[in-house]
Design an enzyme around this catalytic site. Structure first.
Site, PDB file in Angstrom:
ATOM      1  N   PHE A   1     -13.881  -1.533  54.306  1.00 40.77           N
ATOM      2  CA  PHE A   1     -13.348  -0.380  53.600  1.00 40.77           C
ATOM      3  C   PHE A   1     -12.756  -0.859  52.277  1.00 40.77           C
ATOM      4  O   PHE A   1     -12.053  -1.870  52.233  1.00 40.77           O
ATOM      5  CB  PHE A   1     -12.290   0.339  54.433  1.00 40.77           C
ATOM      6  CG  PHE A   1     -11.923   1.677  53.871  1.00 40.77           C
ATOM      7  CD1 PHE A   1     -12.729   2.776  54.085  1.00 40.77           C
ATOM      8  CD2 PHE A   1     -10.781   1.829  53.095  1.00 40.77           C
ATOM      9  CE1 PHE A   1     -12.413   4.010  53.540  1.00 40.77           C
ATOM     10  CE2 PHE A   1     -10.452   3.057  52.539  1.00 40.77           C
ATOM     11  CZ  PHE A   1     -11.271   4.156  52.769  1.00 40.77           C
TER      12      PHE A   1
ATOM     13  N   ARG B   1     -21.465  10.503  59.083  1.00 37.58           N
ATOM     14  CA  ARG B   1     -20.500  10.074  60.103  1.00 37.58           C
ATOM     15  C   ARG B   1     -19.989  11.267  60.902  1.00 37.58           C
ATOM     16  O   ARG B   1     -19.676  12.323  60.344  1.00 37.58           O
ATOM     17  CB  ARG B   1     -19.299   9.380  59.466  1.00 37.58           C
ATOM     18  CG  ARG B   1     -19.578   8.092  58.756  1.00 37.58           C
ATOM     19  CD  ARG B   1     -18.286   7.332  58.483  1.00 37.58           C
ATOM     20  NE  ARG B   1     -17.221   8.209  58.005  1.00 37.58           N
ATOM     21  CZ  ARG B   1     -15.957   7.819  57.849  1.00 37.58           C
ATOM     22  NH1 ARG B   1     -15.602   6.586  58.158  1.00 37.58           N
ATOM     23  NH2 ARG B   1     -15.048   8.660  57.398  1.00 37.58           N
TER      24      ARG B   1
ATOM     25  N   ASP C   1      -7.180  -4.698  60.695  1.00 34.47           N
ATOM     26  CA  ASP C   1      -7.053  -3.339  60.195  1.00 34.47           C
ATOM     27  C   ASP C   1      -7.465  -2.408  61.337  1.00 34.47           C
ATOM     28  O   ASP C   1      -8.615  -2.421  61.782  1.00 34.47           O
ATOM     29  CB  ASP C   1      -7.963  -3.147  58.981  1.00 34.47           C
ATOM     30  CG  ASP C   1      -7.869  -1.738  58.386  1.00 34.47           C
ATOM     31  OD1 ASP C   1      -7.497  -0.798  59.111  1.00 34.47           O
ATOM     32  OD2 ASP C   1      -8.200  -1.578  57.203  1.00 34.47           O
TER      33      ASP C   1
ATOM     34  N   TYR D   1      -3.043   9.093  60.101  1.00 34.18           N
ATOM     35  CA  TYR D   1      -3.541  10.438  59.817  1.00 34.18           C
ATOM     36  C   TYR D   1      -4.933  10.694  60.376  1.00 34.18           C
ATOM     37  O   TYR D   1      -5.438  11.808  60.280  1.00 34.18           O
ATOM     38  CB  TYR D   1      -3.528  10.716  58.310  1.00 34.18           C
ATOM     39  CG  TYR D   1      -4.238   9.684  57.457  1.00 34.18           C
ATOM     40  CD1 TYR D   1      -5.618   9.708  57.304  1.00 34.18           C
ATOM     41  CD2 TYR D   1      -3.516   8.697  56.804  1.00 34.18           C
ATOM     42  CE1 TYR D   1      -6.269   8.768  56.531  1.00 34.18           C
ATOM     43  CE2 TYR D   1      -4.148   7.748  56.014  1.00 34.18           C
ATOM     44  CZ  TYR D   1      -5.529   7.785  55.876  1.00 34.18           C
ATOM     45  OH  TYR D   1      -6.167   6.846  55.110  1.00 34.18           O
ATOM     46  N   LYS D   2      -5.574   9.680  60.951  1.00 32.33           N
ATOM     47  CA  LYS D   2      -6.907   9.868  61.516  1.00 32.33           C
ATOM     48  C   LYS D   2      -6.774  10.307  62.982  1.00 32.33           C
ATOM     49  O   LYS D   2      -6.374  11.421  63.266  1.00 32.33           O
ATOM     50  CB  LYS D   2      -7.721   8.584  61.367  1.00 32.33           C
ATOM     51  CG  LYS D   2      -7.942   8.146  59.918  1.00 32.33           C
ATOM     52  CD  LYS D   2      -8.768   6.892  59.847  1.00 32.33           C
ATOM     53  CE  LYS D   2      -8.834   6.326  58.432  1.00 32.33           C
ATOM     54  NZ  LYS D   2      -9.554   7.186  57.485  1.00 32.33           N
TER      55      LYS D   2
END
Length: 412
Positions: A126, A371, A198, A223-224
């Site tokens: 990422f 995704r 991560d 927040y995911k």
């Protein structure tokens, strides 16, 4: 066994031990939300919890709430609530800042604990991880190298003997590949490197054991899959064995051993609190706390079982439509998302947009990855079946070719 009819899915929903959690979330009518791996759904308790923080703790109690409402200790009390989700002790996790800031702190702290100068990262990680590492090594006078963590190059790079820090994502953000945390951590330690994980695409999606795996440091967002809301604070894990020597670079007031002595010289706080810097986003903390209270009632083993069953179902239906997957079929190597690639170049983005128009929300990642995230607390098996059916229809009918589906927004 993977269901083969919608009626099979209805039966699975009726027997689902997690079914009641769906009522804990606000879910728009007519929408199947498969983007919880980017932004989780809103817990029903969040607005009330945030309103109470604003209206009572701030509005009425004012500055007294730093003590009376526990504002000062929120980084630690919230960290203790995240700890069971990542397999850590309650005093090894602290909440505050964002993922990028915490990543910077962890990488620099790990570099300072080593006499080596190489930070080994993954090619295609990422972008935040890549960019932060670039900045960290430039400031530290170190070197960044990148490797494919899923191939033989990882072991070869570690065997060079000059790697100080290995930085990897537990779950790859594009493909959904789940990495072997215990095995990779052990390999890195055998070659004298520290490991920073991560967890942004794995916390709340897969069970993990940071302490048991021997991890050194880890960071993650909330927040995911954790549903704490856009811009929610991140967290940092530091193994207890490193607390006395870890030296992070952003030495702010909240990370001081005795902040209210107002000393002119910095002395790091004991434990993981030394990784704090400035004041906390307490309104956002209230939203995170509401979500973590929901997670405290969930069984991660059941979450993982349902996740794998749902992704099995979606992968099987996608294969029927002739759509290729870059997500591993093996359960041990799969996170909680499915990444698909259309055979026709450039088709990924418009296919996702056509699905969104039908109320099936996924997302797109360049160059051509579609995704779909699977969040077991609020998704049903029938949702997965219906979403896959929509995908098959969109691809088979060619409706994605309409011009309106090719227009790109700033956020994909």
């Amino acid at each position: 066994m993977t269901p083969t009819t919608r009626e099979d899915c209805v039966a699975l929903d009726a027997a689902d031990p997690l079914a009641a959690f769906r009522e804990e979330f606000v879910l728009p009518e007519g929408v199947i939300y498969l983007d919880g791996n980017s932004l989780g759904a809103l817990p029903r308790s969040t607005p009330g919890r945030v309103a109470d923080m604003i209206e009572r703790e701030w509005g009425q109690d004012l500055i007294r709430s730093w003590n009376d409402a526990g504002w000062w200790d929120k980084p630690r009390t919230l960290g203790a609530k995240i700890a069971p989700l990542v397999g850590a002790a309650t005093d090894e996790v602290v909440v505050g800042d964002g993922t990028s800031a915490n990543l910077f702190k962890a990488v620099i702290a790990a570099l300072r604990m080593s006499d080596r100068s190489v930070v080994l990262g993954e090619a295609g990680n990422f972008p935040t991880d890549l960019y932060v590492t670039e900045g960290a090594v430039a400031l530290a006078g170190a070197v960044q190298r990148r490797v494919d963590p899923d191939g033989p190059g990882l072991a070869q790079a570690l065997a060079a003997g000059d790697v100080a820090v290995l930085l990897l994502s537990h779950v790859d953000y594009r493909s959904g590949t789940l990495r072997d945390m215990p095995g990779i951590t052990r390999l890195a330690h055998e070659h004298g490197a520290l490991v920073v994980w991560d967890l942004c695409h794995s916390v709340g999606a897969v069970p993990m054991d940071l302490s048991g795996s021997g991890a050194d440091f880890a960071v993650g967002c909330t927040y995911k899959y954790l549903n704490a809301g856009p811009g929610a604070p991140a967290f940092l894990y530091a193994a207890r064995r490193h607390h006395a020597v870890a030296d992070q670079p952003v030495s702010g007031w909240h990370g001081h051993a005795r902040p209210f002595d107002f000393s002119g010289d910095y002395e790091p706080a004991p434990g993981v609190s030394r990784f704090l810097s400035g004041s906390q986003p307490l309104v956002a903390d209230a939203a995170l706390e509401a979500s973590l209270d929901v997670w405290a009632k969930a069984d991660l083993t059941q979450v993982r079982t349902k996740s794998l069953a749902m992704t099995d179902l979606f992968l099987a239906r996608a294969a029927e439509a002739g759509i290729s997957s870059i997500t591993p079929s093996e359960h041990a190597r799969r996170g909680s998302q499915v990444a698909l690639v259309q055979p026709e170049e450039g088709a990924g983005y418009p296919v996702v947009q056509a699905l969104i128009a039908r109320g099936v929300i996924g997302d797109f990642r360049a160059p051509d990855v579609m995704r779909f995230g699977f969040t077991p607390l609020y998704l049903r098996y029938t949702d997965v079946w219906d979403a896959a059916t929509a995908l098959v229809e969109v691809v088979g009918s060619g409706e994605w070719r309409q011009e309106r589906f090719t227009r790109r927004g700033k956020v994909t």
